[in-house]
Design an enzyme around this catalytic site. Structure first.
Site, mmCIF file in Angstrom:
data_model
loop_
_atom_site.group_PDB
_atom_site.id
_atom_site.type_symbol
_atom_site.label_atom_id
_atom_site.label_comp_id
_atom_site.label_asym_id
_atom_site.label_seq_id
_atom_site.Cartn_x
_atom_site.Cartn_y
_atom_site.Cartn_z
ATOM 1 N N ASP A 93 24.125 -7.405 -120.314
ATOM 2 C CA ASP A 93 23.650 -7.767 -121.382
ATOM 3 C C ASP A 93 22.421 -7.188 -122.473
ATOM 4 O O ASP A 93 21.257 -6.440 -121.597
ATOM 5 C CB ASP A 93 24.100 -8.965 -121.746
ATOM 6 C CG ASP A 93 23.017 -10.057 -121.374
ATOM 7 O OD1 ASP A 93 21.578 -9.716 -120.582
ATOM 8 O OD2 ASP A 93 23.520 -11.593 -120.949
ATOM 9 N N GLY A 95 20.089 -9.193 -123.329
ATOM 10 C CA GLY A 95 18.843 -10.541 -123.837
ATOM 11 C C GLY A 95 19.231 -10.979 -124.411
ATOM 12 O O GLY A 95 18.194 -12.160 -124.669
ATOM 13 N N GLY A 96 19.691 -10.765 -125.876
ATOM 14 C CA GLY A 96 19.254 -11.449 -127.025
ATOM 15 C C GLY A 96 19.854 -12.199 -127.168
ATOM 16 O O GLY A 96 19.053 -13.631 -127.804
ATOM 17 N N ASP A 314 33.119 -10.806 -118.460
ATOM 18 C CA ASP A 314 32.407 -11.543 -117.567
ATOM 19 C C ASP A 314 32.397 -12.960 -118.245
ATOM 20 O O ASP A 314 32.748 -13.649 -119.424
ATOM 21 C CB ASP A 314 31.246 -11.078 -117.843
ATOM 22 C CG ASP A 314 30.477 -11.720 -119.126
ATOM 23 O OD1 ASP A 314 30.644 -11.083 -120.557
ATOM 24 O OD2 ASP A 314 29.367 -12.416 -119.081
ATOM 25 N N CYS A 352 45.404 -17.585 -100.093
ATOM 26 C CA CYS A 352 44.299 -17.153 -100.762
ATOM 27 C C CYS A 352 43.688 -16.617 -99.264
ATOM 28 O O CYS A 352 44.320 -17.248 -98.749
ATOM 29 C CB CYS A 352 43.427 -17.464 -100.916
ATOM 30 S SG CYS A 352 41.720 -16.716 -101.261
ATOM 31 N N CYS A 354 40.977 -14.833 -98.668
ATOM 32 C CA CYS A 354 39.405 -14.933 -98.692
ATOM 33 C C CYS A 354 38.637 -15.561 -97.212
ATOM 34 O O CYS A 354 39.280 -16.050 -96.462
ATOM 35 C CB CYS A 354 38.988 -15.718 -100.358
ATOM 36 S SG CYS A 354 39.167 -17.408 -100.049
ATOM 37 N N CYS A 357 39.061 -19.448 -97.485
ATOM 38 C CA CYS A 357 40.811 -19.622 -96.772
ATOM 39 C C CYS A 357 40.488 -19.471 -95.579
ATOM 40 O O CYS A 357 41.526 -19.767 -94.468
ATOM 41 C CB CYS A 357 41.414 -18.864 -98.027
ATOM 42 S SG CYS A 357 40.548 -20.113 -99.843
ATOM 43 N N HIS A 383 35.130 -18.321 -102.855
ATOM 44 C CA HIS A 383 36.998 -17.972 -102.715
ATOM 45 C C HIS A 383 37.191 -18.166 -104.386
ATOM 46 O O HIS A 383 37.751 -16.763 -104.083
ATOM 47 C CB HIS A 383 36.995 -19.949 -102.309
ATOM 48 C CG HIS A 383 38.621 -20.176 -102.600
ATOM 49 N ND1 HIS A 383 39.958 -19.225 -102.455
ATOM 50 C CD2 HIS A 383 38.470 -20.762 -104.116
ATOM 51 C CE1 HIS A 383 40.869 -19.265 -103.240
ATOM 52 N NE2 HIS A 383 40.369 -20.614 -104.446
#
Lengths: 422, 422
Positions: A93, A95-96, A314, A352, A354, A357, A383
């Protein structure tokens, strides 16, 4: 060297698009979600965990890295990719937003944002040119323009004035970006700033050897460039006023960026308002460029926005909620500290795959969370990131098969209901 | 079922031994170091990280797991291995040391240790029989007897009385351990306590199906056994008084355990005193059983003890120091927060191949530490554990090649000097 950035749409389903975004550090299938690595680390996990979770691109925060450890330090060490041990795409980004929300005694003028650091009270001025230079030094694949974040609530006049200022700042950011690019020595003439950064480490290939450019707009200033293939995105502002959004689109497209983001949302407005602004604004943006909705959101928000033509997201939600013990699952959210999980031998999410899990029970994860173990944050984050990134993979697949509406309804049913354990 | 525990010495170099310790969950090459997983997790890392670091056996703390989440909860979930997602060997301490050092208003009688929990003030009594039962439920491969930890400084009479009490407690622990083993149903008759623990997860093979045993010494009590192959180690006490150490060895050997530990050291005495007690005590222990020096120590302490005949070690130093930013390297210790590392592109340890050293610079790790990022603890812990476990591999190799003395001198030179950055 011109940015290597490109984008192509491979498939659509209504307004939703599945595409490929090519950056200097590789290709990102879209729609895509970017985990947030505020200070150069996605909290609680390593680059290895991010790869394992399926992250194709991550976001880092210019404000934080600028103030500590410093953009020039990172540039001397070869740029953000090498510093973070992450050789896939990165977006920063401008920074603002953090200068507005974290900086003390901030004063906004046409020049930029003057504020005092939240770390040590030191005074700083963030200008459009400065935000562009800092990001040139950090070297993400995608840099964002500096825009003005308007305090809410705001009058229509205030929104208009702010939107116009953001457009003027965008012009200055682009001019600086172009001047840096134009001043770039030929690849042959590129000269490394610090020889020692070619030392050990996986990113020592020299592809991103830092260059020193004299920025044309300010002949006295040397700008460090660590990623000559960097692209720059413009940001559409205009609050919730359709005409101002349209004006912002016109002004920003007239400048011309590699792609465009929709900013100023996910700041407390009701979801339907956000969806409405997205629905109105996205079609005004070029179909051949990715569209990034900043700071959004829940899994449901993301699918709603994808179905309105958004490609990039994001949000700190998967990582922040993980550290607070709130976990996203295919059955809805769950709060791991609740007593009902004390004896629960099941994984967080039976659907899941992952590492968390595959390996640990809810009972164990509850125990670690209640005991305040660091490993609780690690495992919950692993996860939640996988859940978000798996959701994006399902979104892309649904677009290919023309079934996004079915997925949207399913996610709405799952995430509109109260917490499964509340 | 009798413990499957066994040990054989493969090679010696002076008093030092390289061997193989076989447990119900696999073989441990010795000398070995056990990372400490106080509350069922080695702080900051996952089981995957432990495997990656080269851990063959880990230690968990009975006191902490007993109070929270509770030994019976862990037993219902199939025992500590399944709970922690770790299917290699585990050793648990008896809980006595923490009951002494963490419990409030502790009162020690012949019966046991009465104290109030550091968590909620609830009153508990830890007896030799109780410590044995709790560990039967937790199901480590190696359980330790409850011994009395003597407050320092202590008179010779107090040390003698305490050593004698520890011997009586050891007898009670062994009696209880035997009674539980004798009461065990045949393997054929073993009945799972909770069917649902055979659900998903890597440890559902049923090898450790929990059993209910009626302990012979106390017919009214049901003891849960989750690891029928569990071994029990006795502990030699006696402070720094050679005659009391010898008496403790006699009394403990007369009871008979699978192996023996040296306790009551690393409690603030000078290193040379500790080495001297080890040098005096180790040769009194059976050569055919592993010898475990509890709570030790620095890399140098470990090699000094190995050269005096010790085979097993545990210590919080690599993990605790990692979280505090102190890192062990082949060049000595370094304090990562120091300003001299701000711009340092080198890995923590050029001689290390751990994930942290392969991926990140000192500059990045300093930044994460100064910024208070969780990932700093994770990455420093990954490195420090690898350093310790690599050191053990080098120790074993040196014994095989008869070069332990060279290694000892090298480590003494490295770790006797001041911090490299102080």
């Amino acid at each position: 060297m011109a940015p290597v950035f490109s984008f192509r749409v491979l498939q659509t389903d209504g307004e939703a698009r599945h595409g490929e975004m090519t950056t200097a550090h590789g290709v990102v299938p879209t729609p895509a979600f970017m985990p947030v690595g505020t200070r150069g680390a996605v909290k609680g996990v390593t680059s290895r965990d991010l790869l394992d979770a399926g992250a194709d691109i991550i976001l880092a925060n210019t404000y934080h890295l600028w103030l500590r450890p410093g953009d020039q330090l990172i540039a001397r060490l070869g740029g953000l990719h090498r510093f973070m041990g992450w050789d896939r795409p990165i977006l920063t980004d401008s920074g603002g937003f953090q200068a507005f929300s974290l900086g003390a005694r901030r004063v906004i003028t046409e020049d930029g944002i003057r504020f005092r650091s939240h770390l040590d009270g030191s005074e700083h001025l963030l200008t459009p040119e400065g935000a562009t230079d800092i990001q040139a030094g950090l070297g993400p694949d995608i840099a964002m323009v500096l825009d003005e974040c308007l305090a809410q609530p705001a009058t229509a006049d205030a929104v208009r004035a702010s939107t116009e200022r953001s457009a003027r700042w965008a012009r200055r950011c682009r001019d600086r970006f172009q001047a840096i690019a134009d001043a770039a020595p030929s690849e042959k003439g590129a000269r490394p700033l610090f020889a020692e950064i070619k030392g050990p480490g996986p990113f020592s290939g020299g592809r991103q050897a830092p260059l020193i450019h004299a920025a044309a707009t300010d002949p006295g200033t040397l700008v460090t460039v660590t990623n000559p293939g960097q692209a720059q995105f413009g940001i559409i502002q205009g609050g919730t006023v359709p005409d101002l959004r349209a004006m912002s689109v016109d002004r920003t497209l007239a400048i011309g960026f590699e792609a465009y983001a929709i900013g100023g949302l996910s700041v407390g407005e009701p979801p339907d308002t956000m969806y409405s602004v997205v629905e109105h604004t996205a079609p005004l943006l070029p179909a051949g460029r990715p569209r990034y909705l900043m700071g959004v959101g829940t899994p449901l928000d993301i699918v709603e926005a994808v179905s309105r033509g958004i490609d990039l997201f994001d949000c700190v939600m998967p990582t922040r909620n993980a550290r607070n013990g709130q976990v996203f699952t295919s059955e809805g959210r769950l709060t791991i500290k609740n007593a009902q999980y004390a004896d629960d031998a099941r994984p967080l999410d039976p659907a899941c795959t992952c590492y968390t899990c595959r390996t640990y029970s809810r009972a164990y994860l509850r125990h670690l969370f209640v005991a305040g173990e660091i490993t609780a944050s690690v495992l919950n984050t692993v996860h939640n990131l996988r859940f978000y990134l798996d959701t994006m993979a399902r979104v892309r697949q649904a677009i290919v098969f023309g079934t996004l509406e079915t997925l949207r309804r399913s996610l709405r049913a799952t995430f509109s209901r109260p917490l499964s354990d509340s």
